[in-house]
Design a protein around this motif. Structure first.
Motif, PDB file in Angstrom:
ATOM      1  N   UNK A   1       0.844  -1.211   0.000  1.00  0.00           N
ATOM      2  CA  UNK A   1       0.000   0.000   0.000  1.00  0.00           C
ATOM      3  C   UNK A   1       0.869   1.247   0.000  1.00  0.00           C
ATOM      4  N   UNK A   2       1.922   1.260   0.837  1.00  0.00           N
ATOM      5  CA  UNK A   2       2.793   2.434   0.900  1.00  0.00           C
ATOM      6  C   UNK A   2       3.522   2.643  -0.427  1.00  0.00           C
ATOM      7  N   UNK A   3       3.977   1.548  -1.085  1.00  0.00           N
ATOM      8  CA  UNK A   3       4.637   1.684  -2.382  1.00  0.00           C
ATOM      9  C   UNK A   3       3.662   2.195  -3.435  1.00  0.00           C
ATOM     10  N   UNK A   4       2.405   1.748  -3.355  1.00  0.00           N
ATOM     11  CA  UNK A   4       1.395   2.189  -4.323  1.00  0.00           C
ATOM     12  C   UNK A   4       1.131   3.683  -4.194  1.00  0.00           C
ATOM     13  N   UNK A   5       1.158   4.204  -2.958  1.00  0.00           N
ATOM     14  CA  UNK A   5       0.905   5.633  -2.759  1.00  0.00           C
ATOM     15  C   UNK A   5       1.961   6.486  -3.447  1.00  0.00           C
ATOM     16  N   UNK A   6       3.211   5.970  -3.561  1.00  0.00           N
ATOM     17  CA  UNK A   6       4.238   6.733  -4.262  1.00  0.00           C
ATOM     18  C   UNK A   6       3.891   6.916  -5.736  1.00  0.00           C
TER      19      UNK A   6
ATOM     20  N   UNK B   1      -0.059 -13.070  -3.392  1.00  0.00           N
ATOM     21  CA  UNK B   1      -0.535 -12.432  -4.612  1.00  0.00           C
ATOM     22  C   UNK B   1       0.675 -12.005  -5.424  1.00  0.00           C
ATOM     23  N   UNK B   2       0.404 -11.417  -6.591  1.00  0.00           N
ATOM     24  CA  UNK B   2       1.454 -10.842  -7.420  1.00  0.00           C
ATOM     25  C   UNK B   2       1.516  -9.352  -7.130  1.00  0.00           C
ATOM     26  N   UNK B   3       2.689  -8.815  -6.822  1.00  0.00           N
ATOM     27  CA  UNK B   3       2.802  -7.439  -6.351  1.00  0.00           C
ATOM     28  C   UNK B   3       2.378  -6.445  -7.429  1.00  0.00           C
ATOM     29  N   UNK B   4       2.758  -6.697  -8.721  1.00  0.00           N
ATOM     30  CA  UNK B   4       2.379  -5.741  -9.760  1.00  0.00           C
ATOM     31  C   UNK B   4       0.859  -5.718  -9.959  1.00  0.00           C
ATOM     32  N   UNK B   5       0.258  -6.916  -9.985  1.00  0.00           N
ATOM     33  CA  UNK B   5      -1.196  -6.955 -10.161  1.00  0.00           C
ATOM     34  C   UNK B   5      -1.919  -6.313  -8.971  1.00  0.00           C
ATOM     35  N   UNK B   6      -1.419  -6.571  -7.756  1.00  0.00           N
ATOM     36  CA  UNK B   6      -2.061  -5.997  -6.573  1.00  0.00           C
ATOM     37  C   UNK B   6      -1.922  -4.479  -6.558  1.00  0.00           C
ATOM     38  N   UNK B   7      -0.734  -3.981  -6.992  1.00  0.00           N
ATOM     39  CA  UNK B   7      -0.578  -2.534  -7.087  1.00  0.00           C
ATOM     40  C   UNK B   7      -1.536  -1.956  -8.127  1.00  0.00           C
ATOM     41  N   UNK B   8      -1.752  -2.700  -9.224  1.00  0.00           N
ATOM     42  CA  UNK B   8      -2.699  -2.229 -10.231  1.00  0.00           C
ATOM     43  C   UNK B   8      -4.101  -2.081  -9.624  1.00  0.00           C
ATOM     44  N   UNK B   9      -4.497  -3.049  -8.784  1.00  0.00           N
ATOM     45  CA  UNK B   9      -5.814  -2.978  -8.137  1.00  0.00           C
ATOM     46  C   UNK B   9      -5.895  -1.756  -7.223  1.00  0.00           C
ATOM     47  N   UNK B  10      -4.852  -1.551  -6.371  1.00  0.00           N
ATOM     48  CA  UNK B  10      -4.875  -0.436  -5.417  1.00  0.00           C
ATOM     49  C   UNK B  10      -4.830   0.906  -6.132  1.00  0.00           C
ATOM     50  N   UNK B  11      -4.056   0.980  -7.235  1.00  0.00           N
ATOM     51  CA  UNK B  11      -4.013   2.234  -8.003  1.00  0.00           C
ATOM     52  C   UNK B  11      -5.396   2.558  -8.553  1.00  0.00           C
ATOM     53  N   UNK B  12      -6.075   1.542  -9.104  1.00  0.00           N
ATOM     54  CA  UNK B  12      -7.428   1.769  -9.630  1.00  0.00           C
ATOM     55  C   UNK B  12      -8.362   2.282  -8.540  1.00  0.00           C
ATOM     56  N   UNK B  13      -8.321   1.662  -7.341  1.00  0.00           N
ATOM     57  CA  UNK B  13      -9.221   2.071  -6.255  1.00  0.00           C
ATOM     58  C   UNK B  13      -8.889   3.476  -5.764  1.00  0.00           C
ATOM     59  N   UNK B  14      -7.584   3.799  -5.638  1.00  0.00           N
ATOM     60  CA  UNK B  14      -7.202   5.142  -5.166  1.00  0.00           C
ATOM     61  C   UNK B  14      -7.571   6.216  -6.182  1.00  0.00           C
TER      62      UNK B  14
END
Length: 700
Positions: free
Chosen positions: A535-540, A565-578
């Motif tokens: 989550x913290x990496x996604x916020x960057x 999970x896969x980190x890139x795919x999970x970051x994609x999900x969090x980026x979409x939600x944010x």
């Protein structure tokens, strides 16, 4: 439910009687209520007139007594010879004789000086100087009482008590005194005024005055049992003399109709409605009113001083409760009489209607029997009237109907046999047709699925080729750029690393696209992840966008369990939600991101991540479609973000849920398993992605 003819006849018979009695009760109740109200208003108005007359008599009596004193020869001589001792003794005797609170003589030479110190004296002194003696009500302040008699200052002081329905006030004491004041000149033999006689009768706590009026107006027998007549004199809105009991105070005598000074409502205040009408508008009040702690039939009139200014009220009234009980008892008696008459009428009507209802019930019983399939007839009736003829015709009709039914049953049996044979043949043909249709639909579904998968494979292969080549060029140039910059590359090292990460993310997305089309051939690598760090990496990645929109992200990261999970795919999900939360929120608002462990009972399953925005929420009719491909409410949206995110999380065996209320924002909850269950046969996800890619190919 159907009512019997007996009930209908009874209703027709009793309806006029009931209507008549109800009208009579209503008219009687209205007449009694109107007449009683008018009679009570007249009585309380007459009582108030008696109280006002008594007060006027007291004024005139004090003036007459003062006039007689002014004509006293000895007093005149004492004033002319200036003998204070004799004057004081004569005034004291006069005061005690007539039960006055003060009597004094003001020499004519000192009158102007006293008028300056006592403004209330100046209001009526001019009339006395003009030769017109006068008496009336007047308010005297504590400062003036200090000149007249300092002892009276404490006698007029009244503590104000909390009173229901009175208007609010910041005062705690009433320090003014209301007096019956009389002035009369003392003239010498030449007719010249040599002094002024001034007397006052204090009405504050003058219970004898109001009790005398009460005893005069409300003699025994004038009120019903439990009745209570009261009289009150008000200074402004404060009761200064009254025999109204205050039930909140103890009554030493225990007799409510004769309250002691300790239980009288002295110091309580009049209700707000009466105050506005009587004291503010100067009108009379004749109506029911709330007096201290109960309802009274009341009459109020404003009271004016010698200058015509409203200074208080005079009240007379009696308890409403006894009259209300009499009224209710009268209505109860009328109702009981109505019930008694109705019962007697019902009994008489039932006996009279028996001769009519007996034949009807006999005919009705035969009808019910025939309806139930029994063979029954009415037969001969005891009476020779229309019912007897009706019974004979009805029996004949039943015989004809029975014969017709027999013929119809025979024809129905033949027809039923033919219908059964034809129906069986038709059912066999229908089953064969349904089986052919089922096989046709299954074959068609398989063909469509194969065509979609073939198109999907071709499309994804082309997309992968078109995207991977530019991505490789970008990576190569970034390496060249880093080498060319040399030591200066450290200044932009973070940005270069970010670009490289995003290029690898693009490649991962292409690989995911290939995975959607060929899940059996391509499997994305997964590993246990620290969700808080992800989550913290996604916020960057979205920091600049959020700062540009003046949005703040508040993190509450409490999850301790890891999720696979896969980190890139999970970051994609969090980026979409944010990004969705940022688009939904207004500027200078806060987006909340929370993580916590996911329990079912006592079993730890994984992690829950919540993204809460400060937007307007999602309408109920839109909420079921937000995960559909190409569904969006924004003009520049593609409608693929939530659809792809949902597919990724579902592939891990998790779930995405939404809670939203219009006007209160939305909360997206992502459920991730500690040990992912990779699902490549989720039918709902596969159909959704196929529809997405088909739509994309069509638009292209």
């Amino acid at each position: 439910m159907r009512s019997s003819i007996r009930i209908k006849i009874l209703g027709l018979s009793l309806a006029p009687l009931a209507l008549t009695l109800a009208t009579l009760i209503g008219m009687t109740s209205y007449w009694v209520n109107s007449y009683s109200t008018d009679l009570l208003d007249r009585k309380v108005r007459a009582d108030l007139s008696v109280a006002e007359g008594f007060l006027n008599i007291l004024k005139q009596q004090d003036l007459i007594n003062l006039k007689q004193l002014s004509l006293n020869q000895q007093l005149q001589e004492s004033v002319e010879l200036q003998k204070p001792a004799r004057i004081s003794q004569q005034l004291y005797n006069f005061k005690m004789l007539h039960r006055l609170d003060f009597v004094r003589i003001i020499p004519a030479a000192k009158l102007s000086e006293r008028v300056l110190k006592e403004p209330s004296l100046g209001q009526i002194a001019s009339q006395v100087l003009a030769g017109n003696a006068d008496a009336g009500l007047q308010l005297i302040s504590p400062d003036e009482l200090a000149f007249i008699d300092p002892v009276l200052i404490e006698q007029v002081r009244i503590r104000l008590l909390q009173t229901p329905m009175a208007q609010s006030t910041e005062r705690h004491f009433e320090k003014r005194g209301m007096f019956i004041r009389a002035l009369h000149p003392i003239n010498n033999v030449k007719g010249e005024m040599i002094a002024l006689l001034d007397s006052g009768r204090l009405l504050n706590r003058n219970n004898g005055f109001v009790d005398e009026i009460r005893d005069l107006v409300y003699r025994p027998g004038t009120l019903p049992d439990g009745g209570l007549g009261t009289v009150t004199l008000f200074l402004d809105d404060v009761r200064i003399s009254t025999n109204v009991p205050n039930k909140n105070l103890p009554s030493p005598s225990g007799i409510e109709s004769d309250p002691t000074p300790a239980s009288r409502a002295v110091g309580t205040r009049v209700s707000k409605d009466v105050y506005q009408k009587v004291l503010v508008k100067g009108e009379s009040w004749v109506d029911r009113a709330f007096v201290v702690n109960d309802w009274y039939i009341s009459a109020y009139n404003p009271v004016e001083d010698l200058s015509g200014k409203r200074i208080g009220m005079l009240y007379s009234g009696f308890l409403e409760k006894p009259y209300r009980e009499i009224h209710n008892q009268t209505l109860l008696n009328l109702t009981l009489a109505f019930v008694l008459v109705a019962v007697i009428s019902v009994f008489l009507v039932l006996r009279s209607t028996g001769l009519i209802t007996h034949p009807i019930r006999r005919i009705h019983s035969v009808v019910q029997a025939v309806k139930a399939g029994k063979r029954q007839r009415i037969g001969m009736m005891d009476t020779q009237d229309e019912f007897s003829e009706l019974a004979e015709q009805f029996d004949t009709m039943l015989d004809l109907l029975e014969e017709r039914n027999r013929q119809i049953r025979q024809a129905a049996d033949v027809l039923e046999h033919k219908v059964e044979s034809r129906t069986q043949s038709l059912q066999n043909k229908t089953r064969e047709l349904e089986e052919h249709i089922r096989l046709l639909q299954a074959t068609r579904a398989q063909l469509i699925t194969k065509e979609k998968l073939a198109a999907l494979g071709e499309l994804t292969a082309g997309i992968a080729h078109e995207i991977n080549n530019p991505a490789a060029v970008i990576l190569g140039n970034m390496d060249l750029l880093q080498v060319s910059l040399g030591d200066h590359a450290e200044d932009v090292e973070e940005e270069i690393e970010l670009i490289v990460q995003q290029v690898y993310r693009i490649r991962a997305l292409v690989n995911n696209l290939l995975q959607y089309s060929r899940p059996g051939e391509y499997t994305q690598s997964m590993s246990p992840l620290n969700i808080n760090q992800v989550i913290e990496d996604t916020l960057l990645l979205v920091r600049h966008t959020l700062e540009k929109e003046n949005l703040e992200v508040k993190l509450t990261l409490q999850a301790k369990c890891s999720a696979q999970a896969n980190v890139q795919q999970l970051q994609q999900v969090f980026v979409n939600l944010l990004m969705n939360a940022a688009n939904a929120s207004q500027s200078y608002k806060t987006i909340h991101v929370r993580s916590q462990d996911w329990y079912e009972g006592d079993s730890l399953k994984g992690v829950i991540v919540e993204v809460e925005d400060a937007g307007k929420g999602i309408a109920k009719e839109i909420l079921p479609h937000i995960f559909d491909p190409f569904f969006t409410t924004r003009d520049n949206g593609t409608g693929l973000g939530l659809s792809v995110s949902y597919g990724i999380i579902r592939r891990y065996g998790g779930d995405i849920q939404v809670h939203s209320e219009q006007g209160h924002g939305s909360i997206f909850r992502v459920y991730l398993l500690h040990q992912a269950r990779y699902n490549d046969s989720d039918q709902a996800t596969t159909e959704q992605l196929l529809a997405t890619l088909s739509e994309a190919q069509r638009k292209r």
